[in-house]
Design a protein around this motif. Structure first.
Motif, PDB file in Angstrom:
ATOM      1  N   ASP A 127       0.815  -1.217   0.000  1.00  0.00           N
ATOM      2  CA  ASP A 127       0.000   0.000   0.000  1.00  0.00           C
ATOM      3  C   ASP A 127       0.854   1.274   0.000  1.00  0.00           C
ATOM      4  O   ASP A 127       0.333   2.380   0.151  1.00  0.00           O
ATOM      5  N   GLN A 128       2.191   1.097  -0.140  1.00  0.00           N
ATOM      6  CA  GLN A 128       3.150   2.205  -0.177  1.00  0.00           C
ATOM      7  C   GLN A 128       3.181   3.001   1.137  1.00  0.00           C
ATOM      8  O   GLN A 128       3.538   4.178   1.163  1.00  0.00           O
ATOM      9  N   LYS A 129       2.827   2.333   2.235  1.00  0.00           N
ATOM     10  CA  LYS A 129       2.925   2.944   3.566  1.00  0.00           C
ATOM     11  C   LYS A 129       4.257   2.497   4.173  1.00  0.00           C
ATOM     12  O   LYS A 129       4.325   1.643   5.055  1.00  0.00           O
ATOM     13  N   TYR A 130       5.322   3.088   3.644  1.00  0.00           N
ATOM     14  CA  TYR A 130       6.664   2.580   3.906  1.00  0.00           C
ATOM     15  C   TYR A 130       7.117   2.766   5.360  1.00  0.00           C
ATOM     16  O   TYR A 130       7.832   1.923   5.899  1.00  0.00           O
ATOM     17  N   VAL A 131       6.699   3.856   5.995  1.00  0.00           N
ATOM     18  CA  VAL A 131       7.098   4.078   7.389  1.00  0.00           C
ATOM     19  C   VAL A 131       6.490   3.002   8.289  1.00  0.00           C
ATOM     20  O   VAL A 131       7.177   2.429   9.152  1.00  0.00           O
TER      21      VAL A 131
END
Length: 289
Positions: A127-131
């Motif tokens: 989901d590109q929620k890298y943190v």
């Protein structure tokens, strides 16, 4: 057998990671599916690829995508293209050889808590929620510090955030455990390239070539970095080698090597060094007509 290669006047272009083709979407889903498997067989590989294609096509908003699989040939073509992308982009599966003889390091963690955290992290990563993904990967690594897949993926998250120093840190941790890890070797090379440290990038690509002389990514990466250093002969030699492997594999990346070869040819032609181009082509058993 000599290969015939036509040189065209073209310029170098690079892919960006902001949009995905349908093949790339399928490969991403299939890679996630495979990463959840302890052991990969031909049947598991085929099932992951097939189910991922169905999901990706059904969720794609472009009507042309669904139209493209209205025939048996269309389905077959999309599967073949997705398979080619998957074999190059998935850290766990890079070639069909990995399926028959999987690496003992590209596997799920035997620690249940580590594996659960990893699965959660992969969802965040997708989901590109890298943190958030990094936090979950850190939890997995606390339970299993030698979890290579988690090390590779946390490094990839840092790379997406342009935190290249941390990306390098975790790729190095991965390589300490698994020095032959092709995923880490390719991607640490990419990160050093992004930092414009081309010489260091080349050292990692050449390690990959040493471990796996049939992996085109090693030659392709080395070639691009030699080109950045204006070492045209070494650049051309490596790109020719990558091109030959991609040709045998019928890879879509042939277009990339063709573009770079064309650009090097034009550069050498402008410098009146066409004989150098022909010499390197002959050394790689490539006929120019």
């Amino acid at each position: 057998m000599k290969k015939v290669f036509w040189v065209f006047v073209i310029s170098i272009s690079f892919h960006n990671g902001f949009s995905q083709t349908i093949e790339e979407k399928i490969a991403t889903l299939a890679c996630d599916c495979l990463n959840k498997k302890v052991e990969i067989t031909e049947e598991i590989y085929t099932n992951c690829l097939g189910s991922s294609m169905a999901d990706a096509v059904l969720n794609d908003k472009d009507p042309k995508v669904r139209e493209s699989i209205n025939t048996v040939e269309g389905i077959k073509s999309l599967l073949e293209k997705s398979d080619a992308v998957l074999s190059k982009s998935c850290g766990k599966i890079t070639t069909k050889a990995v399926i028959s003889k999987p690496s003992p390091f590209y596997t799920n963690s035997k620690n249940e808590l580590a594996q659960n955290s990893y699965i959660i992290a992969k969802d965040f990563m997708r989901d590109q929620k890298y943190v958030l993904a990094i936090e979950a990967f850190q939890m997995a690594l606390k339970k299993d510090p030698k979890f290579v897949l988690a090390l590779d993926d946390i490094a990839m998250c840092y790379r997406q955030l342009k935190d290249y120093d941390n990306a390098i840190k975790y790729y190095k941790k991965s390589l300490e455990i698994y020095p032959e890890g092709d995923f880490a070797l390719v991607n640490i090379g990419v990160v050093y390239s992004l930092k414009t440290d081309y010489k260091t990038a080349i050292t990692y690509y050449e390690k990959l070539i040493k471990f796996d002389p049939n992996n085109a990514e090693g030659f392709f990466g080395a070639g691009k970095n030699y080109l950045a250093l204006n070492e045209d002969e070494k650049a051309l030699d490596n790109i020719f080698k990558a091109h030959r492997i991609y040709t045998v594999e019928k890879s879509d990346y042939i277009k990339d090597t063709e573009q770079i070869i064309g650009a090097i040819y034009q550069k050498l032609k402008s410098e009146k060094k066409e004989n150098l181009f022909k010499k390197v082509a002959e050394q790689n058993d490539i006929k120019i007509e």
